[in-house]
Design a protein around this motif. Sequence first.
Motif, short mmCIF file in Angstrom:
data_model
loop_
_atom_site.label_atom_id
_atom_site.label_comp_id
_atom_site.label_asym_id
_atom_site.label_seq_id
_atom_site.Cartn_x
_atom_site.Cartn_y
_atom_site.Cartn_z
N TYR A 33 7.18 6.27 -1.84
CA TYR A 33 5.80 6.14 -1.38
C TYR A 33 5.71 6.51 0.10
O TYR A 33 6.67 6.31 0.85
CB TYR A 33 5.34 4.69 -1.54
N TYR A 35 3.08 5.56 3.34
CA TYR A 35 1.97 4.78 3.85
C TYR A 35 1.72 5.16 5.31
O TYR A 35 2.63 5.59 6.02
CB TYR A 35 2.29 3.28 3.83
N GLN A 37 0.08 3.22 8.80
CA GLN A 37 -0.30 1.90 9.30
C GLN A 37 -1.09 2.08 10.58
O GLN A 37 -0.58 2.62 11.58
CB GLN A 37 0.93 1.03 9.56
N GLY A 42 -4.18 -2.26 8.41
CA GLY A 42 -3.02 -2.54 7.58
C GLY A 42 -2.34 -1.27 7.13
O GLY A 42 -2.48 -0.20 7.72
N LEU A 43 -1.60 -1.36 6.02
CA LEU A 43 -0.90 -0.21 5.46
C LEU A 43 -1.73 0.38 4.33
O LEU A 43 -2.21 -0.35 3.46
CB LEU A 43 0.47 -0.63 4.92
N LEU A 45 -1.83 3.53 1.36
CA LEU A 45 -1.01 4.48 0.61
C LEU A 45 -1.56 5.89 0.70
O LEU A 45 -2.75 6.12 0.45
CB LEU A 45 -0.94 4.04 -0.86
N TYR A 48 2.39 9.06 -3.53
CA TYR A 48 3.52 8.40 -4.16
C TYR A 48 4.17 9.33 -5.17
O TYR A 48 3.61 10.37 -5.54
CB TYR A 48 3.09 7.09 -4.84
N PHE A 90 5.13 5.06 7.25
CA PHE A 90 6.25 4.38 6.60
C PHE A 90 6.49 4.97 5.22
O PHE A 90 5.56 5.15 4.43
CB PHE A 90 5.98 2.89 6.46
N GLN A 101 8.83 -2.79 -3.52
CA GLN A 101 9.04 -1.66 -2.65
C GLN A 101 9.76 -2.08 -1.37
O GLN A 101 9.48 -3.13 -0.81
CB GLN A 101 7.69 -1.03 -2.28
N TYR A 102 10.67 -1.24 -0.93
CA TYR A 102 11.43 -1.45 0.29
C TYR A 102 11.10 -0.34 1.27
O TYR A 102 11.06 0.83 0.89
CB TYR A 102 12.93 -1.51 -0.02
N PHE A 103 10.91 -0.72 2.54
CA PHE A 103 10.37 0.20 3.52
C PHE A 103 11.42 0.74 4.49
O PHE A 103 12.38 0.06 4.83
CB PHE A 103 9.27 -0.49 4.33
N GLY A 104 11.17 1.96 4.96
CA GLY A 104 11.97 2.54 6.02
C GLY A 104 11.50 2.07 7.38
O GLY A 104 10.55 1.30 7.47
N PRO A 105 12.13 2.55 8.45
CA PRO A 105 11.82 2.07 9.80
C PRO A 105 10.56 2.67 10.41
O PRO A 105 10.09 2.16 11.43
CB PRO A 105 13.06 2.49 10.61
N TYR B 36 5.50 -9.72 2.95
CA TYR B 36 6.36 -8.91 3.80
C TYR B 36 6.32 -9.44 5.22
O TYR B 36 5.29 -9.93 5.68
CB TYR B 36 5.89 -7.45 3.82
N GLY B 41 8.09 -2.71 15.89
CA GLY B 41 8.84 -1.46 15.85
C GLY B 41 9.65 -1.23 14.59
O GLY B 41 10.43 -0.28 14.52
N LYS B 42 9.46 -2.08 13.61
CA LYS B 42 10.22 -1.95 12.36
C LYS B 42 9.30 -1.85 11.15
O LYS B 42 8.11 -2.12 11.24
CB LYS B 42 11.16 -3.14 12.19
N GLY B 43 9.88 -1.46 10.03
CA GLY B 43 9.11 -1.41 8.81
C GLY B 43 8.98 -2.77 8.17
O GLY B 43 9.71 -3.70 8.50
N PRO B 44 8.01 -2.93 7.27
CA PRO B 44 7.87 -4.21 6.56
C PRO B 44 9.13 -4.56 5.79
O PRO B 44 9.75 -3.69 5.18
CB PRO B 44 6.69 -3.95 5.62
N PHE B 89 2.48 -9.93 6.12
CA PHE B 89 1.48 -9.32 5.25
C PHE B 89 1.63 -9.84 3.83
O PHE B 89 2.76 -9.92 3.32
CB PHE B 89 1.67 -7.80 5.18
N LEU B 99 0.34 -1.04 -4.17
CA LEU B 99 0.19 -2.18 -3.27
C LEU B 99 -1.09 -2.06 -2.48
O LEU B 99 -1.41 -1.01 -1.94
CB LEU B 99 1.37 -2.23 -2.29
N PHE B 101 -2.47 -3.97 0.80
CA PHE B 101 -2.02 -4.89 1.83
C PHE B 101 -3.21 -5.58 2.50
O PHE B 101 -4.25 -4.98 2.70
CB PHE B 101 -1.25 -4.15 2.91
N GLY B 102 -2.98 -6.80 2.88
CA GLY B 102 -3.91 -7.48 3.76
C GLY B 102 -3.72 -7.00 5.18
O GLY B 102 -2.81 -6.22 5.48
N GLY B 103 -4.58 -7.47 6.09
CA GLY B 103 -4.54 -7.00 7.46
C GLY B 103 -3.40 -7.56 8.29
O GLY B 103 -3.10 -7.03 9.36
#
Lengths: 112, 111
Positions: A33, A35, A37, A42-43, A45, A48, A90, A101-105, B36, B41-44, B89, B99, B101-103
Amino acid sequence: IAGITQAPTSQILAAGRRMTLRCTQDMRHNAMYWYRQDLGLGLRLIHYSNTAGTTGKGEVPDGYSVSRANTDDFPLTLASAVPSQTSVYFCASSPDRTDTQYFGPGTRLTVL
Amino acid sequence: GESVGLHLPTLSVQEGDNSIINCAYSNSASDYFIWYKQESGKGPQFIIDIRSNMDKRQGQRVTVLLNKTVKHLSLQIAATQPGDSAVYFCAEVDAGNMLTFGGGTRLMVKP
């Protein structure tokens, strides 16, 4: 490589230029996916892919394209960048479409 | 359209106290919810999830409660530590694994 990696970490880009954000995962996850931000939103999509060879549109796909030639890579391309595409991007993956789901940096992109 | 939202944008707690972060959702058809944590500076980062056929799930120092009657989700963090400072989140997952997401709620832990 462990998990999900994204490149570049950050980029400043002139409007009208083409840009590809890279995402690679080594977990053999089927689904991936993209996203964006933005503060206060928020995030959201963008696109995907449930499995290699297939892609789908998310909530905010306009101005972006993706491809999924293999399981590991899921690049996001901005054909002609505009300032409203300034955001943090992301990439995420999940074993299958119904899994967590697992996210990158992330990649911080600024379009001037 | 359907949405997921949070009651409190910022929560400040004393180190060692328990924290409760709340989230309201509106799509009664969602059957899966995730919390999450996102550090600067990082991802969720996945914390914990819960299916709609459950009303409580516990992890290490975290508990998620789901109240389907009022469409409310909460994350409880026990003995909050400075490392818990982050934005949290909630996310609502639909049948297609999309997904929403909330704010986000910012948790600030005071030493």
